[in-house]
Motif scaffolding. Structure first.
Motif, mmCIF file in Angstrom:
data_model
loop_
_atom_site.group_PDB
_atom_site.id
_atom_site.type_symbol
_atom_site.label_atom_id
_atom_site.label_comp_id
_atom_site.label_asym_id
_atom_site.label_seq_id
_atom_site.Cartn_x
_atom_site.Cartn_y
_atom_site.Cartn_z
ATOM 1 N N UNK A 23 0.757 -1.322 -0.052
ATOM 2 C CA UNK A 23 0.048 0.019 -0.104
ATOM 3 C C UNK A 23 0.908 1.129 0.119
ATOM 4 N N UNK A 24 2.121 1.240 0.514
ATOM 5 C CA UNK A 24 3.183 2.274 0.429
ATOM 6 C C UNK A 24 4.271 1.821 -0.075
ATOM 7 N N UNK A 39 -0.182 4.010 -2.516
ATOM 8 C CA UNK A 39 -0.344 3.040 -3.703
ATOM 9 C C UNK A 39 -1.719 2.349 -3.530
ATOM 10 N N UNK A 40 -2.799 2.976 -3.720
ATOM 11 C CA UNK A 40 -4.137 2.434 -3.726
ATOM 12 C C UNK A 40 -4.809 3.257 -4.469
ATOM 13 N N UNK A 41 -4.251 3.123 -6.043
ATOM 14 C CA UNK A 41 -4.921 3.789 -7.118
ATOM 15 C C UNK A 41 -6.645 3.553 -7.250
ATOM 16 N N UNK A 74 4.339 11.288 -3.224
ATOM 17 C CA UNK A 74 3.278 11.441 -4.240
ATOM 18 C C UNK A 74 2.198 10.148 -3.931
ATOM 19 N N UNK A 75 1.299 10.082 -5.115
ATOM 20 C CA UNK A 75 0.270 9.116 -4.905
ATOM 21 C C UNK A 75 0.434 8.448 -6.376
ATOM 22 N N UNK A 79 -4.587 10.236 -8.324
ATOM 23 C CA UNK A 79 -4.677 10.969 -7.031
ATOM 24 C C UNK A 79 -3.661 11.027 -6.135
ATOM 25 N N UNK A 80 -3.582 12.204 -5.412
ATOM 26 C CA UNK A 80 -2.553 11.937 -4.498
ATOM 27 C C UNK A 80 -2.851 11.333 -3.087
#
Length: 284
Positions: A23-24, A39-41, A74-75, A79-80
């Motif tokens: 997730x990160x 990292x959950x786009x 960043x995202x 999204x961020x």
């Protein structure tokens, strides 16, 4: 390549970021630049409850990571970070108290880290996401990114950063307007009023942030870190306001307004706050 982060405290420095939930993600660039990617786009990089603790831990790891000089966060995707994932189960009182302590530590650590932090705001930044973006030392936003403080829209106090950083960045009048109304800003407007450092076209956000990071990584590390320490005294002096707002936010998690906001989200309908239906203010 980017690697999942692991929230473990006993790894060798070189292995701090080699394992985790996914997730990160982290990626090391040249000259000691570390990129962190939420990292959950598919969920617009909203955070589950365990991710709050993982983000808290990753900042602690950054502080003790001798290989890192500058951080870029960043995202993934469009999204961020859009704050807490309101689709997850309601937090228990114990969850809320744990989150209060986690958030207190996260903000304190971000302010204490002497390495420069740069946020690459590639898309929507809401609530916790906007907090992370604005507590960075330098913020680079997409000119069309949507920035929303957002807390009052879900019936809770703006507790994770607004009382701490907004008045210093844009003054009290703008702070009260945007924080009380939760009205959205674009990245371009945020730059105009001084809320973010730079606004650039979306495709240039991460490259520009990494360019600035590389520049800082080649500079005098002692001078940069001492300068950040001196400037952040403005923020550390305001920590009591932040802790008050955070405590009030946690109290709101037990309130009827927050419960109604979550239910309205799930039912995809407008929110009907109980406190707005009473003559004297917040519902009992």
């Amino acid at each position: 390549p980017a690697q999942p982060h692991t929230p473990q405290g006993d790894q060798p420095m070189t292995d701090l970021y080699n394992h985790g939930t996914g997730d990160i993600l982290t990626e090391r660039h040249d000259n000691g630049v570390l990129q962190i990617t939420i990292n959950r786009p598919d969920r617009y990089n909203s955070l589950t409850l365990p991710m709050f603790e993982e983000m808290n831990q990753i900042w602690a790891d950054v502080e003790r990571d001798d290989q890192t000089r500058v951080v870029v966060i960043t995202g993934a995707g469009k999204a961020f970070c859009t704050g807490m994932d309101v689709a997850q189960p309601d937090p228990t009182p114990e969850d809320a108290l744990a989150m209060l302590e986690t958030e207190r530590k996260r903000v304190a650590t971000m302010l204490r880290i002497e390495k420069p932090i740069i946020s690459a705001i590639n898309g929507p930044a809401v609530g916790y996401g906007l907090s992370t973006a604005l507590l960075a030392d330098i913020s680079v936003a997409a000119d069309d990114a949507v920035l929303i403080e957002g807390h009052t829209k879900v019936g809770v106090t703006a507790g994770d950063h607004a009382a701490l950083i907004w008045p210093l960045l844009v003054g009290m009048a703008k702070t009260k307007y945007y924080v009380l109304t939760s009205e959205k800003l674009t990245g371009a407007e945020a730059e105009r009023i001084g809320l973010v450092s730079l606004s650039v076209p979306r495709e240039q956000v991460l490259p520009r942030a990494l360019e600035v990071a590389s520049q800082l990584a080649r500079g005098s590390q002692q001078a940069l870190r001492f300068t950040k320490r001196a400037l952040n005294a403005w923020l550390t002096n305001a920590v009591p306001q932040h802790e008050l707002s955070s405590a009030l936010e946690i109290l709101d998690f037990a309130g009827a307004d927050y419960a109604e906001a979550r239910q309205a989200f799930r039912e995809k309908r407008p929110v009907d706050f109980p406190s707005a239906r009473t003559a004297g203010g917040p519902a009992n």
